[in-house]
Each structure stands twice: as C-alpha cells, then as structure tokens.
Design a protein around this motif. Structure first.
Motif, mmCIF file in Angstrom:
data_model
loop_
_atom_site.group_PDB
_atom_site.id
_atom_site.type_symbol
_atom_site.label_atom_id
_atom_site.label_comp_id
_atom_site.label_asym_id
_atom_site.label_seq_id
_atom_site.Cartn_x
_atom_site.Cartn_y
_atom_site.Cartn_z
ATOM 1 N N ARG A 34 63.705 53.446 17.374
ATOM 2 C CA ARG A 34 64.482 54.422 18.155
ATOM 3 C C ARG A 34 64.952 55.581 17.282
ATOM 4 O O ARG A 34 64.883 56.742 17.678
ATOM 5 N N GLU A 35 65.427 55.266 16.084
ATOM 6 C CA GLU A 35 65.925 56.320 15.193
ATOM 7 C C GLU A 35 64.798 57.215 14.688
ATOM 8 O O GLU A 35 64.985 58.426 14.551
ATOM 9 N N ILE A 36 63.643 56.635 14.424
ATOM 10 C CA ILE A 36 62.490 57.442 14.017
ATOM 11 C C ILE A 36 62.093 58.381 15.147
ATOM 12 O O ILE A 36 61.832 59.569 14.935
ATOM 13 N N GLY A 43 62.466 67.475 15.681
ATOM 14 C CA GLY A 43 61.587 68.340 14.899
ATOM 15 C C GLY A 43 61.349 67.844 13.489
ATOM 16 O O GLY A 43 60.729 68.540 12.681
ATOM 17 N N GLY A 44 61.813 66.645 13.182
ATOM 18 C CA GLY A 44 61.657 66.089 11.845
ATOM 19 C C GLY A 44 60.267 65.538 11.586
ATOM 20 O O GLY A 44 59.438 65.417 12.484
ATOM 21 N N ILE A 57 55.653 65.823 15.344
ATOM 22 C CA ILE A 57 55.224 66.354 16.634
ATOM 23 C C ILE A 57 54.820 67.803 16.415
ATOM 24 O O ILE A 57 55.547 68.565 15.791
ATOM 25 N N TRP A 58 53.673 68.170 16.924
ATOM 26 C CA TRP A 58 53.152 69.525 16.764
ATOM 27 C C TRP A 58 52.892 70.135 18.128
ATOM 28 O O TRP A 58 52.592 69.439 19.090
ATOM 29 N N PRO A 139 57.690 57.271 24.210
ATOM 30 C CA PRO A 139 57.872 58.476 23.399
ATOM 31 C C PRO A 139 57.256 59.714 24.047
ATOM 32 O O PRO A 139 57.825 60.797 23.988
ATOM 33 N N LYS A 140 56.110 59.564 24.689
ATOM 34 C CA LYS A 140 55.482 60.706 25.356
ATOM 35 C C LYS A 140 56.340 61.198 26.515
ATOM 36 O O LYS A 140 56.489 62.401 26.717
#
Length: 164
Positions: A34-36, A43-44, A57-58, A139-140
């Motif tokens: 979850r934290e990742i 934006g990390g 993510i790009w 996540p998507k």
C-alpha cells in the motif's frame, strides 16, 4: 493474492531462524505494498534492490491513429443496447448499433518497470503487472481515479515518448 502471500510466507519460513507468525507477515507485506503504491501515485520512483532497477508511473501521448477500445464503457453500452432489445453491430451485414467506444484522451498512463539498467538474465521475457488490489481497488483503478479527479495529477509523472 492470499495464496501468493502464503507461498511467499512458506519460502520465508525456510530462510529465517526466528520467523514471525503468518498474520503478522501478511500485515507487513500488505502495508508495504500500500505504501509503495501511494509513493508511486504521488509521482515517486521505487528503486528496487538486487539489480532490478526502478518502477514508476509514466505518461504517454496517445497515438490518434491507433484506436484503443475502452472496454469498461463499451461493455456498459453493449448491455444497454441488448437491454433495449436492439441488435449489436455485425461487420458482415453492416447492420445494428455500434457499441465499441474508443479512448479519445490525449494521454494515457502506465506503470513502468525501467529494465534498461536491470541486471536480470532474459529480462525481456518479464513484465510488471500490478496486482488486483484489495476490495476491488486495483493500482490501475486507483491511477485512473486520480487522473479523472485531479486535472493536474498528470504533471506528477514523467513523460515517456520512446526516445530516452
């Protein structure tokens, strides 16, 4: 996902002298994931160890010459057409209502495993697919909701045009 965690836990049991209980292990793993995800959605970039390179993510510009179906919207439209007693479009006859809806937005987003600096053998046969997530929040789906609800969220993510 639970069977995957169980398999990981069983491997963990063979590699440690004082293992934690399964419930604690699962809790730690889920919290880490979850934290990742939150870090990536801000934006990390995740710098993975063991020569696995990075994950982020790009954003990409959509090629208007390539029609990509929006299957979620298309399937809803298909159900509405069928519920209304109408016929779906048939390519052979040219009759019926067209139901496939295509994406028209100018950009799209991807989770990207930057494998250029990855030191894994046969890395071209591997890919990163985000897991389903918990309670239907993959996540998507989280990324899609962020982009739809925040007009400036796209600025968080690096642009990828294929010419790095």
């Amino acid at each position: 996902m639970v069977s995957g965690i169980r398999k990981i836990y069983n491997t963990y049991l063979t590699t440690t002298v004082e293992p934690v209980e399964y419930d604690m292990f699962k809790s730690i793993l889920l919290r880490f994931n979850r934290e990742i995800l939150e870090h990536l959605l801000q934006g990390g970039t995740l710098q993975m160890k063991n020569k696995l390179s990075t994950l982020s993510i790009w954003r990409r510009k959509r090629d208007p010459a390539i029609n990509m179906p929006d299957w979620g919207t298309s399937n809803k439209l298909k159900e509405e057409i069928l519920a209304g007693g109408k016929e779906l479009y048939n390519e052979e006859t040219g009759k019926g209502e067209k139901w496939i809806v295509y994406f028209t937005d100018e950009r799209y987003f991807r989770f990207r495993w930057f494998k250029d600096k990855c030191m894994v053998k046969n890395k071209s046969v591997y890919r990163f697919d985000p897991a389903r997530g918990i309670n239907g929040k993959s996540p998507k789906e989280r990324l899609t909701a962020l982009i739809k609800n925040d007009d400036l969220a796209y600025l968080r993510f690096r642009s990828y045009d294929g010419n790095l």
